[in-house]
Motif scaffolding. Sequence first.
Motif, PDB file in Angstrom:
ATOM      1  N   ASP A 290       0.853  -1.198   0.000  1.00 39.13           N
ATOM      2  CA  ASP A 290       0.000   0.000   0.000  1.00 39.13           C
ATOM      3  C   ASP A 290       0.884   1.241   0.000  1.00 39.13           C
ATOM      4  O   ASP A 290       0.805   2.082   0.899  1.00 39.13           O
ATOM      5  CB  ASP A 290      -0.916   0.011   1.228  1.00 39.13           C
ATOM      6  N   GLU A 291       1.704   1.351  -1.021  1.00 34.67           N
ATOM      7  CA  GLU A 291       2.711   2.412  -1.074  1.00 34.67           C
ATOM      8  C   GLU A 291       2.106   3.803  -0.915  1.00 34.67           C
ATOM      9  O   GLU A 291       2.596   4.624  -0.124  1.00 34.67           O
ATOM     10  CB  GLU A 291       3.464   2.313  -2.408  1.00 34.67           C
ATOM     11  N   GLN A 292       1.035   4.084  -1.647  1.00 35.29           N
ATOM     12  CA  GLN A 292       0.468   5.436  -1.611  1.00 35.29           C
ATOM     13  C   GLN A 292      -0.181   5.737  -0.259  1.00 35.29           C
ATOM     14  O   GLN A 292      -0.090   6.861   0.244  1.00 35.29           O
ATOM     15  CB  GLN A 292      -0.537   5.616  -2.754  1.00 35.29           C
ATOM     16  N   GLN A 293      -0.834   4.743   0.329  1.00 32.10           N
ATOM     17  CA  GLN A 293      -1.426   4.941   1.648  1.00 32.10           C
ATOM     18  C   GLN A 293      -0.336   5.194   2.685  1.00 32.10           C
ATOM     19  O   GLN A 293      -0.473   6.047   3.574  1.00 32.10           O
ATOM     20  CB  GLN A 293      -2.258   3.726   2.046  1.00 32.10           C
ATOM     21  N   PHE A 294       0.760   4.453   2.586  1.00 27.25           N
ATOM     22  CA  PHE A 294       1.883   4.637   3.500  1.00 27.25           C
ATOM     23  C   PHE A 294       2.444   6.054   3.385  1.00 27.25           C
ATOM     24  O   PHE A 294       2.662   6.740   4.400  1.00 27.25           O
ATOM     25  CB  PHE A 294       2.958   3.606   3.185  1.00 27.25           C
ATOM     26  N   LEU A 295       2.649   6.515   2.165  1.00 30.55           N
ATOM     27  CA  LEU A 295       3.164   7.868   1.970  1.00 30.55           C
ATOM     28  C   LEU A 295       2.172   8.914   2.467  1.00 30.55           C
ATOM     29  O   LEU A 295       2.582   9.973   2.979  1.00 30.55           O
ATOM     30  CB  LEU A 295       3.483   8.099   0.495  1.00 30.55           C
ATOM     31  N   ALA A 296       0.876   8.625   2.351  1.00 29.08           N
ATOM     32  CA  ALA A 296      -0.134   9.559   2.859  1.00 29.08           C
ATOM     33  C   ALA A 296      -0.045   9.693   4.378  1.00 29.08           C
ATOM     34  O   ALA A 296      -0.179  10.797   4.929  1.00 29.08           O
ATOM     35  CB  ALA A 296      -1.533   9.109   2.443  1.00 29.08           C
ATOM     36  N   VAL A 297       0.191   8.566   5.069  1.00 25.05           N
ATOM     37  CA  VAL A 297       0.354   8.610   6.524  1.00 25.05           C
ATOM     38  C   VAL A 297       1.590   9.429   6.891  1.00 25.05           C
ATOM     39  O   VAL A 297       1.561  10.263   7.799  1.00 25.05           O
ATOM     40  CB  VAL A 297       0.440   7.189   7.109  1.00 25.05           C
ATOM     41  N   LEU A 298       2.676   9.207   6.186  1.00 27.38           N
ATOM     42  CA  LEU A 298       3.893   9.971   6.466  1.00 27.38           C
ATOM     43  C   LEU A 298       3.686  11.462   6.194  1.00 27.38           C
ATOM     44  O   LEU A 298       4.222  12.310   6.917  1.00 27.38           O
ATOM     45  CB  LEU A 298       5.053   9.447   5.619  1.00 27.38           C
ATOM     46  N   THR A 299       2.902  11.759   5.170  1.00 27.90           N
ATOM     47  CA  THR A 299       2.584  13.169   4.893  1.00 27.90           C
ATOM     48  C   THR A 299       1.815  13.785   6.054  1.00 27.90           C
ATOM     49  O   THR A 299       2.079  14.931   6.459  1.00 27.90           O
ATOM     50  CB  THR A 299       1.776  13.288   3.592  1.00 27.90           C
ATOM     51  N   ASP A 300       0.864  13.032   6.610  1.00 25.06           N
ATOM     52  CA  ASP A 300       0.123  13.521   7.778  1.00 25.06           C
ATOM     53  C   ASP A 300       1.065  13.797   8.944  1.00 25.06           C
ATOM     54  O   ASP A 300       0.909  14.795   9.663  1.00 25.06           O
ATOM     55  CB  ASP A 300      -0.930  12.495   8.201  1.00 25.06           C
ATOM     56  N   ILE A 301       2.036  12.910   9.137  1.00 25.84           N
ATOM     57  CA  ILE A 301       2.988  13.110  10.231  1.00 25.84           C
ATOM     58  C   ILE A 301       3.834  14.357   9.969  1.00 25.84           C
ATOM     59  O   ILE A 301       4.033  15.185  10.869  1.00 25.84           O
ATOM     60  CB  ILE A 301       3.886  11.863  10.387  1.00 25.84           C
ATOM     61  N   GLU A 302       4.323  14.504   8.743  1.00 18.72           N
ATOM     62  CA  GLU A 302       5.140  15.666   8.396  1.00 18.72           C
ATOM     63  C   GLU A 302       4.364  16.970   8.581  1.00 18.72           C
ATOM     64  O   GLU A 302       4.944  17.991   8.947  1.00 18.72           O
ATOM     65  CB  GLU A 302       5.611  15.548   6.941  1.00 18.72           C
ATOM     66  N   GLN A 303       3.053  16.930   8.321  1.00 21.25           N
ATOM     67  CA  GLN A 303       2.242  18.139   8.426  1.00 21.25           C
ATOM     68  C   GLN A 303       1.803  18.431   9.858  1.00 21.25           C
ATOM     69  O   GLN A 303       1.262  19.506  10.133  1.00 21.25           O
ATOM     70  CB  GLN A 303       1.030  18.030   7.503  1.00 21.25           C
ATOM     71  N   SER A 304       2.038  17.483  10.754  1.00 21.26           N
ATOM     72  CA  SER A 304       1.776  17.709  12.169  1.00 21.26           C
ATOM     73  C   SER A 304       2.982  18.413  12.785  1.00 21.26           C
ATOM     74  O   SER A 304       3.945  18.747  12.088  1.00 21.26           O
ATOM     75  CB  SER A 304       1.516  16.380  12.891  1.00 21.26           C
ATOM     76  N   SER A 305       2.964  18.593  14.091  1.00 19.98           N
ATOM     77  CA  SER A 305       4.113  19.211  14.757  1.00 19.98           C
ATOM     78  C   SER A 305       5.204  18.199  15.072  1.00 19.98           C
ATOM     79  O   SER A 305       6.285  18.572  15.545  1.00 19.98           O
ATOM     80  CB  SER A 305       3.655  19.894  16.054  1.00 19.98           C
ATOM     81  N   ALA A 306       4.943  16.906  14.804  1.00 21.16           N
ATOM     82  CA  ALA A 306       5.941  15.871  15.083  1.00 21.16           C
ATOM     83  C   ALA A 306       7.064  15.925  14.054  1.00 21.16           C
ATOM     84  O   ALA A 306       6.854  16.262  12.887  1.00 21.16           O
ATOM     85  CB  ALA A 306       5.286  14.491  15.072  1.00 21.16           C
TER      86      ALA A 306
END
Length: 299
Positions: A62-78
């Motif tokens: 699920d490459e695209q879903q995985f990258l979407a999760v990482l994008t959410d993390i990058e866009q957070s304060s973490a």
Amino acid sequence: MRKCAILSMDSLANFESYDHLVIPYLNKFGWQVDTISWRQPDVVWSNYEAVIIRTPWDYQSDEQQFLAVLTDIEQSSAHLENPIEIVRWNIDKIYMQELALHGVDIVPTDWHPKLEQQPLTVDTLDIYFKAFDTEQIIIKPRVSANADNTFWLKQSTAEQHVEQLNHVFAQRDFMVQPFISNILSEGEFSLFYFNGHYSHAILKTPKKNDFRVQEEFGSLLTAVEPEVVLKHAADKCIGAINSIHTTPLYARVDFVRHENGFALMEAELIEPSLYFNMDAGSAERFAEAFVERMHQLTI
């Protein structure tokens, strides 16, 4: 305590993971650690100061879903380690072309698009063997992990696999390499770097009649002190990576003995096993590298 999350998968029941060895050192340095599956919904990533990608060993499905999760993390304060720009670059093995341009010796590789429009034939496979003047080749996806969908083909029996190859690679770009016989006789060397600094090295030797070096397939692991030529090749690869991107928190570079030196099999910058079990000081060195990077963010 400060909070960080280790990104994993739903279940590691069929895998060997050693991240539990690093958690006591992170605790020692003042970090509370939660292990979270990348598939877990509704995680508030901003509750964590940092997220470390470690064992999401099913992302390739699920490459695209995985990258979407990482994008959410990058866009957070973490703060995400390794950063998403490194993940995006490293997730497709065609990154090896860029490393080769930086002078890194890689296993000879041809790159091919998915087969949906032009399926493989027996004649096509013959061309692959002739291209490398070999009787054995490896075919694998450009996005892959755990040796999933990796084929070791012998010219005498390759035609038996045409239908399966067309099915597997209908929607997957793939790569073709000559099979390097030293994988069987010696194995694959992995060298580990934390924050750009060498940590330790191991040799992974596949079990008899197999070519896969993951310990889940029964390979033998041996701690080694890399010979000078191997260490130089690994340092050169890490230097190339650092010139393309910011220095990653962790990197594993995998080499095989080939011709007069060593050739890069892969540079693992997303979710490599770091084999903390194979070197007594490696888990603490990893924790120290992480703490150093987080300190740098506040300067």
